[in-house]
Scaffold this active site. Structure first.
Site, PDB file in Angstrom:
ATOM      1  N   SER A  18     -89.868  23.327 129.578  1.00  0.00           N
ATOM      2  CA  SER A  18     -89.736  24.742 129.233  1.00  0.00           C
ATOM      3  C   SER A  18     -89.283  24.834 127.781  1.00  0.00           C
ATOM      4  O   SER A  18     -88.358  24.124 127.359  1.00  0.00           O
ATOM      5  CB  SER A  18     -88.728  25.404 130.167  1.00  0.00           C
ATOM      6  OG  SER A  18     -88.736  26.798 129.968  1.00  0.00           O
ATOM      7  N   GLU A  19     -89.922  25.708 127.011  1.00  0.00           N
ATOM      8  CA  GLU A  19     -89.679  25.786 125.564  1.00  0.00           C
ATOM      9  C   GLU A  19     -88.212  25.928 125.188  1.00  0.00           C
ATOM     10  O   GLU A  19     -87.792  25.509 124.125  1.00  0.00           O
ATOM     11  CB  GLU A  19     -90.382  27.007 124.940  1.00  0.00           C
ATOM     12  CG  GLU A  19     -91.867  26.990 124.952  1.00  0.00           C
ATOM     13  CD  GLU A  19     -92.399  27.740 126.153  1.00  0.00           C
ATOM     14  OE1 GLU A  19     -92.181  27.247 127.284  1.00  0.00           O
ATOM     15  OE2 GLU A  19     -93.041  28.774 125.964  1.00  0.00           O
ATOM     16  N   ASN A  20     -87.463  26.601 126.043  1.00  0.00           N
ATOM     17  CA  ASN A  20     -86.078  26.862 125.689  1.00  0.00           C
ATOM     18  C   ASN A  20     -85.152  25.684 125.964  1.00  0.00           C
ATOM     19  O   ASN A  20     -83.938  25.848 125.967  1.00  0.00           O
ATOM     20  CB  ASN A  20     -85.553  28.118 126.396  1.00  0.00           C
ATOM     21  CG  ASN A  20     -85.575  27.999 127.896  1.00  0.00           C
ATOM     22  OD1 ASN A  20     -86.514  27.435 128.451  1.00  0.00           O
ATOM     23  ND2 ASN A  20     -84.563  28.508 128.568  1.00  0.00           N
ATOM     24  N   SER A  35     -87.015  20.677 121.427  1.00  0.00           N
ATOM     25  CA  SER A  35     -88.029  21.181 122.346  1.00  0.00           C
ATOM     26  C   SER A  35     -89.385  21.305 121.647  1.00  0.00           C
ATOM     27  O   SER A  35     -90.428  20.973 122.217  1.00  0.00           O
ATOM     28  CB  SER A  35     -87.602  22.534 122.901  1.00  0.00           C
ATOM     29  OG  SER A  35     -88.438  22.908 123.966  1.00  0.00           O
TER      30      SER A  35
END
Lengths: 230, 231, 231, 230
Positions: free
Chosen positions: D46-48, D88
């Site tokens: 997940s990007e975060n 990330s």
């Protein structure tokens, strides 16, 4: 009397304010940590990923995973942090260090610094010197005023390969404290018993000499360590 | 998804002649000494090493160089007293050196790992290390253009791993290791201890397993011995 | 070296009109909600916000925008349904938007913190977000040139702090916070808990105190309430 | 019969090999995680700042500090790791994700992707889409074959603003699986009961159709969830 190497380190330590974040180069700069006044919190940064490096580990108590950039097995002070080289050089190059104290082969009147390479058939190796010289908010040089052969290290133009141009703010030597101010190199303080004439004679460029030049407040010794040469 | 291989020799068995190899560590912490010794036993030629120092006989990197396995060393500080092999070979013209400021060295590796095409650094401007490099003035300040730096392999050192290849480090062991882990086609980690998957807290994992291809466990005692010898 | 200030209001008291302000968080985790509310109480004008989203009424960033305090928003994803204030103001031409790919957004901030002059990214090439940006072919691939992005202030959120300003994060609270901490003149951290200096392990500190100027402690209960409300 | 949205997700999950590291976009892509075969270890990025995101948290058990890039309160699987946005996007842009599954407004024959913006008076917002489209080793699109209005989403040239050029390798729709191969878009599989003619009719560009086109192995339902539209 000129300062000893420890005397130069002592004098520099007096100028580091509480809350400083400092990188110390090899040689005289390394000694500065010993003389930090006990009422100031000063965090020593080491290129290999330490903020808050403490003194060397006692013999037999070395942690094989913990060295400083000098390769010494060190300790950590409470509140120290550890990180990788990318963050370490973010700290350095990003202008986050308040001070760096570096050794020098030569410093020019305008604050050019040469401290990484002696020309000739040698292996070149720069380490973190260029990043630190470019990145720290204040770069101070700690050096003997002349070489062992009596040649001036403070010169009109560096003849040794540069580390960075116009990066040095202050020069602390065994004879004097000098401040780089634009095109001028200003004599700020003299070692006890050292004259302006002696400093000028051993300096390879012109100095700006104020009417009154204070004498450094450096005692003859500190905790048994001689600070003035006999 | 089990990245653990049994021995260092097995872990480096497929590295070919001419490979480019990153080696982590800022010595001795973080040098994957046992992987380097296994690499040395391969008796390879024409390697390009990307390592911050010059190597010593004890850490094995000096030995690799002394053996003549290394064509080129991309480095920052190969000048320490123990680096006799690189010194001798360099002065005889038997090894090529590319010397970078330490911040540029790590940032070039990071750029490769992060998929960037290059970056501008103020470090080195006006010095002999700027020779041949593009200078650009940005907002009134001069910068050098630097390219990303990748390798075929990275040999890294960590503290704990799980079988997926999640890694933690202790003390100053990190140095270049987490960055090199992002920038090589095959990443091989030598670690002190193996823990079960889930045995590392998600916050403490410094190198996520996505970056790691092989893990070799070399128990702590052995590491400590080598570290102390190399002083 | 005590970075702790008593209240959020005190922590943001010196921010002037027209300031550029980074705000961490990828919502809600990591948004310094109480600092933002204190900032809102300042009733400032002409702010430039650097924040990844669009802000909501609950997190206070939407409120700041609704108040007309924000002249420009540099962002990546201001499009989520809760971002009504930015949507309305944008469509009325009352706020300037600079929209960046999320990786470019964070990398520009990192470049500023790391003292770099800029970098090349493959992201956005051939899209409308490339308009006006330099394209350079490096090793056969096209990249866009991107400049560093700094701010006067950064408002960040962390989990634990000591009085020096060393910070840790938990779960997905990190997001932009550790990076923004490197790239602003004054960095203000809102944290859940204060621990004694030495109470955080050196390895777990994610933001070393060198980056942090002020710390405000807002007890956990309050945070949790705001976080749950903002869903 | 065409696939349901869950059917598309099911079909994609079959193609993710053991050991995949996958970013899933919003919409149909998010559903893929539900259908990963239990004998495969697949880590969701997940990007975060998550690698190894688990299912959504049960009601009342949400951790307010733990969301995915979609804003859902999620859980972590054992072996998950957490990191900041810089790392990330090192993972994303540096080519470390083996796969990304993204939604689409349009995909062109050559694999150009448009999925971030509908032109007009709207707030633009790209998020991580461009980085993911450029960075993942394989970009797969999960989409209905046509819009709700019946317009083809697979087109000769995208008319919507591009996310990235020539980034898509495979397209999974309710009607078919398509593979981008240089200038050609190859029909790889058909949904059960769907004909080549139906696919061609609903596609806005020419397709390369092999002599034999296999039928997707998608059951009518899975764990009570319909995979084929009735």
């Amino acid at each position: 009397m000129p300062l000893t190497r420890e005397g130069i380190a002592y004098r520099i330590a007096r100028d580091l304010p509480d809350g400083s974040f400092v990188n110390l180069g090899v040689g005289i700069p390394t000694l500065v940590a010993r003389f930090v006044p006990p009422d100031r919190t000063i965090l020593i940064h080491s290129e290999n990923g330490i903020l808050g490096a403490g003194p060397k580990a006692a013999p037999g108590e070395e942690d094989p995973d913990l060295v400083n950039a000098n390769g010494d097995y060190v300790t950590l002070m409470p509140g120290a942090s550890l990180f990788d080289h990318a963050l370490s050089f973010t700290i350095i190059r990003g202008g986050h260090l308040t001070h760096a104290v570096l050794g020098a082969l030569q410093v020019s009147r305008r604050g050019d610094l040469a401290n990484w390479r002696i020309p000739g058939p040698r292996v070149p190796g720069v380490g973190g010197a260029m990043d630190i010289a470019v990145g720290a908010q204040q770069v101070w040089v700690a050096t003997t005023h002349t070489t062992d052969q009596g040649e001036p290290k403070i010169v009109e133009e560096c003849t040794y390969p540069l580390t960075a141009a116009r990066c040095v703010r202050r020069i602390y030597t065994d004879l004097a404290v000098l401040r780089v101010e634009g095109e001028q190199l200003v004599l700020e303080e003299l070692a006890p018993g050292v004259t302006v004439e002696e400093v000028l004679e051993r300096t390879g460029t012109r100095l700006t000499v104020p009417d009154v030049v204070p004498i450094m407040e450096v005692p003859a010794e500190f905790a048994g360590i001689p600070l003035l040469a006999s | 998804m089990d990245r653990v291989v049994a021995t260092c020799d097995e872990a480096v068995a497929d590295i070919p002649n001419g490979a480019s190899i990153m080696i982590g560590g800022f010595g001795p912490p973080g040098i994957p000494v046992n992987l380097v010794q296994a690499l040395r036993r391969r008796r390879l030629r024409d390697l390009v090493l990307i390592y911050c120092g010059g190597g010593t006989e004890q850490d094995g990197i000096g030995g690799l160089i002394a053996d003549g396995a290394v064509r080129k060393l991309i480095t920052s500080y190969p000048t320490h007293p123990g680096a006799s092999a690189v010194r001798e070979r360099y002065l005889r013209g038997e090894i090529e050196l590319e010397v970078l400021p330490q911040g540029t060295f790590v940032e070039r590796i990071r750029a490769a790992g992060a998929g960037l095409g290059g970056f501008y650094t103020p470090t080195g401007v006006g010095t002999e290390l700027a020779e041949g490099k593009e200078v650009r003035i940005i907002n009134g300040r001069a910068y050098l253009f630097e390219l990303p730096l990748r390798a075929d392999y990275a040999l890294i050192k960590a503290y704990r791993a799980d079988r997926w290849g999640n890694l933690t480090y202790r003390r100053t062991m990190r140095n270049f290791n987490p960055i090199m882990a992002t920038a090589a086609n095959i990443v091989i980690a030598e670690v002190d201890e193996l823990v079960p998957v889930g045995g590392l807290s998600p916050e403490e994992i410094e190198t996520p397993c996505i970056f790691v291809d092989r893990v070799v466990v070399v128990p702590r005692e052995e590491i400590r011995r080598v570290a102390l010898e190399s002083r």
